[in-house]
Design a protein around this motif. Structure first.
Motif, short mmCIF file in Angstrom:
data_model
loop_
_atom_site.label_atom_id
_atom_site.label_comp_id
_atom_site.label_asym_id
_atom_site.label_seq_id
_atom_site.Cartn_x
_atom_site.Cartn_y
_atom_site.Cartn_z
N LEU A 1 30.25 26.03 44.11
CA LEU A 1 29.36 26.27 42.95
C LEU A 1 28.85 27.70 42.94
O LEU A 1 27.69 27.98 42.62
N HIS A 2 29.75 28.63 43.30
CA HIS A 2 29.34 30.03 43.47
C HIS A 2 28.88 30.69 42.16
O HIS A 2 28.27 31.76 42.20
N GLY A 3 29.17 30.06 41.02
CA GLY A 3 28.75 30.65 39.75
C GLY A 3 27.24 30.78 39.62
O GLY A 3 26.75 31.54 38.78
N LYS B 1 23.27 41.47 43.88
CA LYS B 1 22.88 40.52 44.91
C LYS B 1 22.17 39.33 44.28
O LYS B 1 21.36 39.51 43.37
N PRO B 2 22.46 38.12 44.73
CA PRO B 2 21.77 36.96 44.19
C PRO B 2 20.28 37.01 44.51
O PRO B 2 19.87 37.50 45.57
N SER B 3 19.47 36.51 43.60
CA SER B 3 18.01 36.59 43.72
C SER B 3 17.42 35.23 44.09
O SER B 3 18.14 34.23 44.23
N THR B 4 16.11 35.21 44.21
CA THR B 4 15.41 33.97 44.54
C THR B 4 15.68 32.89 43.51
O THR B 4 15.96 31.73 43.85
N SER B 5 15.59 33.25 42.23
CA SER B 5 15.79 32.25 41.17
C SER B 5 17.21 31.69 41.21
O SER B 5 17.44 30.52 40.92
N GLU B 6 18.18 32.52 41.61
CA GLU B 6 19.57 32.06 41.68
C GLU B 6 19.78 31.13 42.89
O GLU B 6 20.57 30.19 42.82
N LEU B 7 19.06 31.39 43.98
CA LEU B 7 19.12 30.47 45.12
C LEU B 7 18.57 29.10 44.72
O LEU B 7 19.14 28.06 45.07
N LEU B 8 17.47 29.10 43.97
CA LEU B 8 16.88 27.83 43.53
C LEU B 8 17.83 27.07 42.60
O LEU B 8 17.96 25.85 42.70
N LEU C 1 27.03 34.29 42.16
CA LEU C 1 27.79 35.48 41.79
C LEU C 1 27.87 35.55 40.27
O LEU C 1 28.42 34.65 39.63
N LYS C 2 27.35 36.64 39.70
CA LYS C 2 27.18 36.69 38.24
C LYS C 2 28.06 37.70 37.53
O LYS C 2 27.83 38.01 36.36
#
Length: 280
Positions: free
Chosen positions: A255-257, A220-227, A260-261
């Motif tokens: 820009l889903h990269g 799941k994407p995290s806070t840092s990834e949302l930023l 999604l990792k």
């Protein structure tokens, strides 16, 4: 010493209580939570808020507890003795101080961060029990005992990669950082992007939480990834209307990269888009 948060870090009330409780009890604060929820940054902000130095010990899979105390370089001493170096007469020249030694002997009361303790061997936490409890250790090569003049504020982070021993947990004050709700997340975004358009934030957060809720997502994407994603959206001048599009061919966010990792999650969204098109 009391932690009340900083202007650069959104700390919830229960997190502030946990930090201050650990300071009062003089026990290590064990912080758990999803990767990217600000566990490591917390130590930096506590040190900043209390105006104390920060000493960071990043743990790897090969890290041993002894390295946090000191390391004796017997190989260098043997080599120097063969070369006739006068330094060999003083064994302390070959003692490399570790992060705990540095924290114990620091003139000011520091914040000591032991970062990602669960990466190390299962015996690693147990090997530090005595030193963290008594705040002292013995240097066998020199015969001296290193004692903390004042107990450092110890923060320990874990990503829950493996269970920690019960004996270690008993000596810690524990806090789990819950994933931010929408209100807290908005406050975090405002700290990092002051003045950002709220319509863009609302649409980005809607998509972000929808992505997190997709069943079967491996990471799941995290806070840092949302930023990170928001930074890219701003840089590319993506509009809220673009994010709001319901075109099934664009089920994967732009820009889903940043969100999604791994390839499994990308393939999952591609399959969902394919099913969406079929149903359409």
């Amino acid at each position: 010493m009391k932690f009340t948060g900083t202007k650069d870090y959104v700390a919830t009330d229960d997190l502030k209580v946990a930090v201050n409780a650990a300071i009062i009890l003089q026990r290590p604060l064990l912080i758990k939570g999803e990767p990217g929820t600000g566990k490591t940054v917390l130590a930096e902000e506590v040190a900043k808020a209390l105006s104390t130095p920060l000493i960071t010990w990043h743990i790897k899979s090969t890290t041993k507890a002894q390295q946090g105390l000191y390391e004796y370089d017997a190989v260098s001493r043997l080599r120097d003795s063969q070369l006739g170096d006068s330094r060999v007469s003083d064994i302390s020249n070959y003692i490399k101080r570790g992060k705990l030694w540095e924290a114990f002997t620091h003139p000011a009361r520091p914040v000591l961060l032991i970062d990602e303790i669960d990466k190390a061997d299962i015996e690693f936490p147990n090997d530090l029990l005595l030193e963290l409890d008594r705040m002292e250790f013995h240097v066998y090569e020199t015969g001296e005992t290193i004692r903390a003049a004042q107990r450092p504020i110890v923060l320990i982070t874990s990503n829950n990669e493996k269970e920690l021993p019960d004996a270690f947990l008993r000596r810690c004050f524990f806090h789990y950082i819950k994933f931010p709700d929408a209100e807290t997340m908005t406050a975090i975004i405002d700290v990092h992007f002051p003045g950002i358009k709220q319509r863009l934030v609302q649409e980005a957060m809607r998509i972000f939480f929808e992505v997190r809720d997709v069943p079967g997502l491996k990471k799941k994407p995290s806070t840092s990834e949302l930023l990170d994603w928001l930074k890219l959206l701003l840089n590319e001048d993506i509009t809220p209307e673009t994010l709001r599009e319901r075109d099934p061919r664009r089920l994967i966010p732009p820009l889903h990269g940043a969100l999604l990792k791994n390839e499994q999650d990308v393939h999952l969204f591609e399959r969902l888009a394919f099913l969406n098109r079929r149903e359409g």
